[in-house]
Design a protein around this motif. Structure first.
Motif, mmCIF file in Angstrom:
data_model
loop_
_atom_site.group_PDB
_atom_site.id
_atom_site.type_symbol
_atom_site.label_atom_id
_atom_site.label_comp_id
_atom_site.label_asym_id
_atom_site.label_seq_id
_atom_site.Cartn_x
_atom_site.Cartn_y
_atom_site.Cartn_z
ATOM 1 N N UNK A 1 0.830 -1.210 0.000
ATOM 2 C CA UNK A 1 0.000 0.000 0.000
ATOM 3 C C UNK A 1 0.866 1.263 0.000
ATOM 4 N N UNK A 2 0.219 2.418 -0.025
ATOM 5 C CA UNK A 2 0.895 3.721 -0.096
ATOM 6 C C UNK A 2 1.803 3.940 1.107
ATOM 7 N N UNK A 3 1.338 3.598 2.292
ATOM 8 C CA UNK A 3 2.147 3.762 3.499
ATOM 9 C C UNK A 3 3.453 2.974 3.376
ATOM 10 N N UNK A 4 3.364 1.751 2.879
ATOM 11 C CA UNK A 4 4.559 0.916 2.693
ATOM 12 C C UNK A 4 5.482 1.522 1.637
ATOM 13 N N UNK A 5 4.896 2.020 0.566
ATOM 14 C CA UNK A 5 5.683 2.637 -0.509
ATOM 15 C C UNK A 5 6.445 3.852 0.018
ATOM 16 N N UNK A 6 5.773 4.687 0.779
ATOM 17 C CA UNK A 6 6.404 5.905 1.287
ATOM 18 C C UNK A 6 7.427 5.615 2.380
ATOM 19 N N UNK A 7 7.312 4.469 3.037
ATOM 20 C CA UNK A 7 8.261 4.138 4.110
ATOM 21 C C UNK A 7 9.608 3.655 3.586
ATOM 22 N N UNK A 8 9.651 3.243 2.329
ATOM 23 C CA UNK A 8 10.913 2.753 1.765
ATOM 24 C C UNK A 8 11.861 3.919 1.530
#
Length: 188
Positions: free
Chosen positions: A94-101
């Motif tokens: 999801x977006x949260x996971x994408x932005x955490x990278x």
């Protein structure tokens, strides 16, 4: 491919109907007792769903009818490609996971892509039901909707088919692999 309001041209609609009808007729085991004319009639009065079906097709999901919702009168389309759709792989959850990278971010996430396409990620239960029709994901895996308690802890779940069995696994939601994508469904 589409104009700003996500409508297909007459030519695109005709091509999509022909593709869906051919797949429907070739794979009657997925929808025994259903008639294509009834499915097409439903599609013709729900033209806003055609764009989503076309997106499923364009990303190599090979959507087909896999069920019918008695309560709503809707046909259920699902990605029936042998492996997780090629145009939807190498995505995190999801977006949260994408932005955490911090490094090596994937181009997109499964949840964002599904939302953009107007479809839903399969649940684990829906994935298991799909596997009863025939064997999918023998070499790939597919993200499925993840329970909030798992996602809150940074995880996400995915499924595949190995040894004549559906396996459910976990990974960090920010992980992505060339052989993992997602399958979607759409009610029409």
């Amino acid at each position: 491919m589409t104009n700003g309001n996500k409508e297909l041209s007459l030519e695109q609609r005709e091509e999509l109907f022909n593709t869906l009808k051919a797949r429907f007729e070739k794979n009657m085991n997925r929808h025994e007792g259903f008639e294509w004319d009834n499915v097409q009639a439903r599609l013709e009065v729900n033209t806003e769903k055609l764009w989503s079906l076309n997106q499923m097709e364009a990303t190599e999901g090979e959507p087909d009818v896999v069920g019918y919702d008695e309560k709503t009168g809707e046909y259920i389309f699902c990605d029936c490609s042998a492996e997780s759709p090629k145009g939807r792989r190498s995505v995190c959850y999801d977006r949260e996971a994408l932005e955490s990278r911090k490094k090596h971010k994937p181009e997109n996430s499964a949840i964002d892509m599904a939302t953009e396409m107007g479809i839903d990620l399969l649940t684990e239960e829906e994935y298991r039901e799909l596997q009863k029709l025939e064997s999918f994901d023998k070499k790939t895996s597919s993200w499925v909707q993840t329970p909030a308690n798992i996602r809150k802890l940074g995880g996400a779940i995915f499924c595949d088919w190995r040894y004549d069995t559906v396996f459910v696994y976990h990974n960090g939601a920010d992980s992505y692999y060339a052989a993992r994508g997602f399958r979607g469904s759409l009610k029409v």
